[in-house]
Design a protein around this motif. Structure first.
Motif, PDB file in Angstrom:
ATOM      1  N   MET A   1       8.603   3.587  -4.247  1.00 31.94           N
ATOM      2  CA  MET A   1       7.521   2.741  -3.776  1.00 31.94           C
ATOM      3  C   MET A   1       8.011   2.021  -2.530  1.00 31.94           C
ATOM      4  O   MET A   1       9.121   1.530  -2.475  1.00 31.94           O
ATOM      5  N   SER A   2       7.171   1.927  -1.541  1.00 28.60           N
ATOM      6  CA  SER A   2       7.553   1.257  -0.308  1.00 28.60           C
ATOM      7  C   SER A   2       7.533  -0.251  -0.497  1.00 28.60           C
ATOM      8  O   SER A   2       6.870  -0.780  -1.384  1.00 28.60           O
ATOM      9  N   ALA A   3       8.262  -0.933   0.375  1.00 30.91           N
ATOM     10  CA  ALA A   3       8.271  -2.391   0.324  1.00 30.91           C
ATOM     11  C   ALA A   3       6.879  -2.942   0.584  1.00 30.91           C
ATOM     12  O   ALA A   3       6.482  -3.941   0.006  1.00 30.91           O
ATOM     13  N   GLU A   4       6.120  -2.268   1.450  1.00 32.19           N
ATOM     14  CA  GLU A   4       4.781  -2.759   1.789  1.00 32.19           C
ATOM     15  C   GLU A   4       3.888  -2.836   0.569  1.00 32.19           C
ATOM     16  O   GLU A   4       3.198  -3.812   0.345  1.00 32.19           O
ATOM     17  N   SER A   5       3.893  -1.797  -0.257  1.00 31.10           N
ATOM     18  CA  SER A   5       2.998  -1.805  -1.403  1.00 31.10           C
ATOM     19  C   SER A   5       3.421  -2.816  -2.454  1.00 31.10           C
ATOM     20  O   SER A   5       2.611  -3.259  -3.243  1.00 31.10           O
ATOM     21  N   GLY A   6       4.706  -3.197  -2.471  1.00 32.57           N
ATOM     22  CA  GLY A   6       5.158  -4.167  -3.432  1.00 32.57           C
ATOM     23  C   GLY A   6       4.934  -5.598  -3.008  1.00 32.57           C
ATOM     24  O   GLY A   6       4.830  -6.485  -3.839  1.00 32.57           O
ATOM     25  N   ASN A   7       4.868  -5.844  -1.716  1.00 30.63           N
ATOM     26  CA  ASN A   7       4.804  -7.215  -1.218  1.00 30.63           C
ATOM     27  C   ASN A   7       3.460  -7.597  -0.626  1.00 30.63           C
ATOM     28  O   ASN A   7       3.189  -8.760  -0.435  1.00 30.63           O
ATOM     29  N   VAL A   8       2.643  -6.653  -0.270  1.00 33.61           N
ATOM     30  CA  VAL A   8       1.396  -6.913   0.436  1.00 33.61           C
ATOM     31  C   VAL A   8       0.236  -6.434  -0.429  1.00 33.61           C
ATOM     32  O   VAL A   8       0.290  -5.356  -1.017  1.00 33.61           O
ATOM     33  N   LYS A   9      -0.801  -7.260  -0.492  1.00 36.55           N
ATOM     34  CA  LYS A   9      -2.008  -6.815  -1.202  1.00 36.55           C
ATOM     35  C   LYS A   9      -2.630  -5.661  -0.427  1.00 36.55           C
ATOM     36  O   LYS A   9      -2.856  -5.767   0.775  1.00 36.55           O
ATOM     37  N   ILE A  10      -2.876  -4.571  -1.113  1.00 26.86           N
ATOM     38  CA  ILE A  10      -3.484  -3.399  -0.483  1.00 26.86           C
ATOM     39  C   ILE A  10      -4.997  -3.577  -0.542  1.00 26.86           C
ATOM     40  O   ILE A  10      -5.585  -3.573  -1.622  1.00 26.86           O
ATOM     41  N   THR A  11      -5.593  -3.749   0.621  1.00 28.15           N
ATOM     42  CA  THR A  11      -7.050  -3.910   0.683  1.00 28.15           C
ATOM     43  C   THR A  11      -7.717  -2.552   0.530  1.00 28.15           C
ATOM     44  O   THR A  11      -7.094  -1.498   0.708  1.00 28.15           O
ATOM     45  N   ASP A  12      -8.994  -2.596   0.234  1.00 31.79           N
ATOM     46  CA  ASP A  12      -9.771  -1.361   0.139  1.00 31.79           C
ATOM     47  C   ASP A  12      -9.721  -0.616   1.467  1.00 31.79           C
ATOM     48  O   ASP A  12      -9.539   0.606   1.490  1.00 31.79           O
ATOM     49  N   GLU A  13      -9.836  -1.349   2.564  1.00 28.19           N
ATOM     50  CA  GLU A  13      -9.820  -0.718   3.889  1.00 28.19           C
ATOM     51  C   GLU A  13      -8.488  -0.027   4.162  1.00 28.19           C
ATOM     52  O   GLU A  13      -8.450   1.083   4.677  1.00 28.19           O
ATOM     53  N   TYR A  60      -2.023   3.237  -4.108  1.00 30.57           N
ATOM     54  CA  TYR A  60      -1.180   3.250  -2.912  1.00 30.57           C
ATOM     55  C   TYR A  60       0.218   3.753  -3.274  1.00 30.57           C
ATOM     56  O   TYR A  60       0.804   4.556  -2.557  1.00 30.57           O
ATOM     57  N   GLN A  61       0.731   3.300  -4.400  1.00 29.94           N
ATOM     58  CA  GLN A  61       2.042   3.748  -4.865  1.00 29.94           C
ATOM     59  C   GLN A  61       2.025   5.261  -5.117  1.00 29.94           C
ATOM     60  O   GLN A  61       2.947   5.971  -4.706  1.00 29.94           O
ATOM     61  N   ILE A  62       0.995   5.752  -5.763  1.00 27.56           N
ATOM     62  CA  ILE A  62       0.867   7.187  -6.020  1.00 27.56           C
ATOM     63  C   ILE A  62       0.779   7.947  -4.705  1.00 27.56           C
ATOM     64  O   ILE A  62       1.419   8.992  -4.539  1.00 27.56           O
ATOM     65  N   LEU A  63       0.009   7.434  -3.771  1.00 29.58           N
ATOM     66  CA  LEU A  63      -0.122   8.072  -2.463  1.00 29.58           C
ATOM     67  C   LEU A  63       1.237   8.150  -1.763  1.00 29.58           C
ATOM     68  O   LEU A  63       1.592   9.183  -1.189  1.00 29.58           O
ATOM     69  N   GLU A  64       1.998   7.076  -1.815  1.00 29.00           N
ATOM     70  CA  GLU A  64       3.338   7.076  -1.215  1.00 29.00           C
ATOM     71  C   GLU A  64       4.225   8.129  -1.884  1.00 29.00           C
ATOM     72  O   GLU A  64       4.980   8.840  -1.211  1.00 29.00           O
ATOM     73  N   GLU A  65       4.130   8.242  -3.201  1.00 23.96           N
ATOM     74  CA  GLU A  65       4.911   9.256  -3.915  1.00 23.96           C
ATOM     75  C   GLU A  65       4.480  10.657  -3.521  1.00 23.96           C
ATOM     76  O   GLU A  65       5.326  11.542  -3.346  1.00 23.96           O
ATOM     77  N   MET A  66       3.196  10.859  -3.335  1.00 23.13           N
ATOM     78  CA  MET A  66       2.691  12.170  -2.914  1.00 23.13           C
ATOM     79  C   MET A  66       3.175  12.497  -1.498  1.00 23.13           C
ATOM     80  O   MET A  66       3.562  13.633  -1.226  1.00 23.13           O
ATOM     81  N   LYS A  67       3.181  11.514  -0.616  1.00 26.00           N
ATOM     82  CA  LYS A  67       3.617  11.720   0.762  1.00 26.00           C
ATOM     83  C   LYS A  67       5.060  12.209   0.825  1.00 26.00           C
ATOM     84  O   LYS A  67       5.410  13.041   1.652  1.00 26.00           O
ATOM     85  N   PHE A  68       5.882  11.649  -0.046  1.00 23.37           N
ATOM     86  CA  PHE A  68       7.306  11.935   0.013  1.00 23.37           C
ATOM     87  C   PHE A  68       7.762  12.912  -1.065  1.00 23.37           C
ATOM     88  O   PHE A  68       8.953  13.056  -1.298  1.00 23.37           O
TER      89      PHE A  68
END
Length: 72
Positions: A1-13, A60-68
């Protein structure tokens, strides 16, 4: 999981933007994935998780895992 997804609220946009990039702006494929029951989500469809902060974070976490390539 990236640091961004852990520290930042992922908006719908933000999530929609990342999904469109991942799926190459192919709406048909993106919508197919959003409506596909996924084992990693205990059989839920990703679309059902878009309305909550926690759901977006998980997608978002799943998407990051799929990307990598961290998912089978």
């Amino acid at each position: 999981m990236s640091a961004e997804s852990g520290n930042v609220k992922i908006t719908d946009e933000k999530l929609q933007q990342e999904l469109r990039i991942f799926f190459g702006n192919d709406d048909a494929t993106l919508n197919e994935w959003l409506d596909l029951p996924l084992p990693i989500l205990s059989g839920q469809c990703p679309r059902n998780m878009l309305n909550t902060t926690e759901g977006r974070q998980r997608l978002y976490q799943i998407l990051e895992e799929m990307k990598f390539g961290e998912m089978a």
